[in-house]
Design an enzyme around this catalytic site. Structure first.
Site, PDB file in Angstrom:
ATOM      1  NE  ARG A  49       8.158   0.367  -1.242  1.00  0.00           N
ATOM      2  CZ  ARG A  49       8.766   0.477  -2.429  1.00  0.00           C
ATOM      3  NH1 ARG A  49       8.060   0.771  -3.504  1.00  0.00           N
ATOM      4  NH2 ARG A  49      10.070   0.297  -2.522  1.00  0.00           N
ATOM      5  CB  CYS A  54      14.465  -4.649   2.778  1.00  0.00           C
ATOM      6  SG  CYS A  54      15.060  -3.054   2.148  1.00  0.00           S
ATOM      7  CB  CYS A 106      15.296  -4.126  -3.055  1.00  0.00           C
ATOM      8  SG  CYS A 106      16.252  -3.632  -1.599  1.00  0.00           S
ATOM      9  CG  HIS A 119      11.676  -5.590  -1.140  1.00  0.00           C
ATOM     10  ND1 HIS A 119      11.335  -4.469  -1.859  1.00  0.00           N
ATOM     11  CD2 HIS A 119      12.674  -5.197  -0.319  1.00  0.00           C
ATOM     12  CE1 HIS A 119      12.080  -3.446  -1.472  1.00  0.00           C
ATOM     13  NE2 HIS A 119      12.904  -3.851  -0.543  1.00  0.00           N
ATOM     14  CG  ASP A 133      10.854  -0.679   0.846  1.00  0.00           C
ATOM     15  OD1 ASP A 133       9.685  -0.346   1.126  1.00  0.00           O
ATOM     16  OD2 ASP A 133      11.383  -0.453  -0.259  1.00  0.00           O
TER      17      ASP A 133
HETATM   18 CO    CO Z   1      14.677  -2.966  -0.057  1.00  0.00          CO
END
Ligand code: CO
Length: 200
Positions: free
Chosen positions: A46, A42, A101, A98, A44
């Site tokens: 993090r 992803c 998400c 994750h 993302d």
């Molecule tokens: Co995500």
């Protein structure tokens, strides 16, 4: 206007530190890359592939998009997979989702965020494919977590169904596709045990 001067400063410090530890690092990496892994994760912020695997530049070939999806006709993702398998000859392809998400969450709640709704529609398809399994979970947070996992499992299947993997396996190339989920709360990866290493 916002400036990114500090990023150049960070970069110089980082490059200096790496060179201090390994003087030949950049020179040898600049000549070739031989990563063993392809990471499909992803976007993302993090969930940074290299850091959470404890890997250095040169060790992981990376593709990231919102909600780690492998769409049958996404030329970007398919090109990454093709290059990784046919040219770099990676041994392992890791599809990593994750918990928590935002993309999966938005799809779950049928939120509208404009153009991206079209991309997240695929996650709603994953829900539809697994409706019974998901509807059986009464706790909503647990249901969203399960959707994160089922999305990874679906994307693993999508990787396996690409012409690239089908042909690689026909030619008996040694490459395995794995499905993992990352936990933002403790930094730990969970293996979904859906690894595939050949045509079914
Ligand atoms: Co995500």
């Amino acid at each position: 206007m916002s400036t990114i001067k500090h990023l150049f400063e960070n970069n110089k410090k980082w490059a200096g530190k790496v060179t201090e530890e390994k003087p030949e690092f950049f020179q040898s990496l600049s000549e070739q890359q031989t990563p063993q892994y392809l990471w499909i994760g992803c976007s993302d912020s993090r969930v940074p592939a290299n850091e959470l695997l404890g890997m250095q530049p040169g060790e992981v070939f990376v593709h990231r998009n919102i909600a780690n999806q492998v769409i049958h006709s996404d030329l970007n993702c398919l090109s990454v997979i093709q290059y990784a398998v046919e040219v770099l000859k990676v041994k392992d392809i890791i599809v990593c989702g994750h918990y928590g998400c935002g993309g999966v969450n938005a799809a779950f709640h049928d939120e509208s965020n404009g153009f991206i709704d079209n991309w997240l529609r695929h996650i709603q398809d994953v829900y539809r494919f697994n409706q019974q399994k998901l509807d059986a979970v009464s706790d909503e947070a647990e249901r969203v977590n399960l959707l994160c996992e089922l999305n990874v499992i679906e994307q693993v299947a999508n990787v396996c169904h690409t012409t690239v993997l089908r042909n690689a396996w026909l030619a008996e190339q040694n490459v395995t596709v794995h499905g993992l989920v990352y936990n933002l709360k403790d930094g730990i990866l969970k293996d979904l045990n859906v690894s595939v290493s050949g045509n079914k």
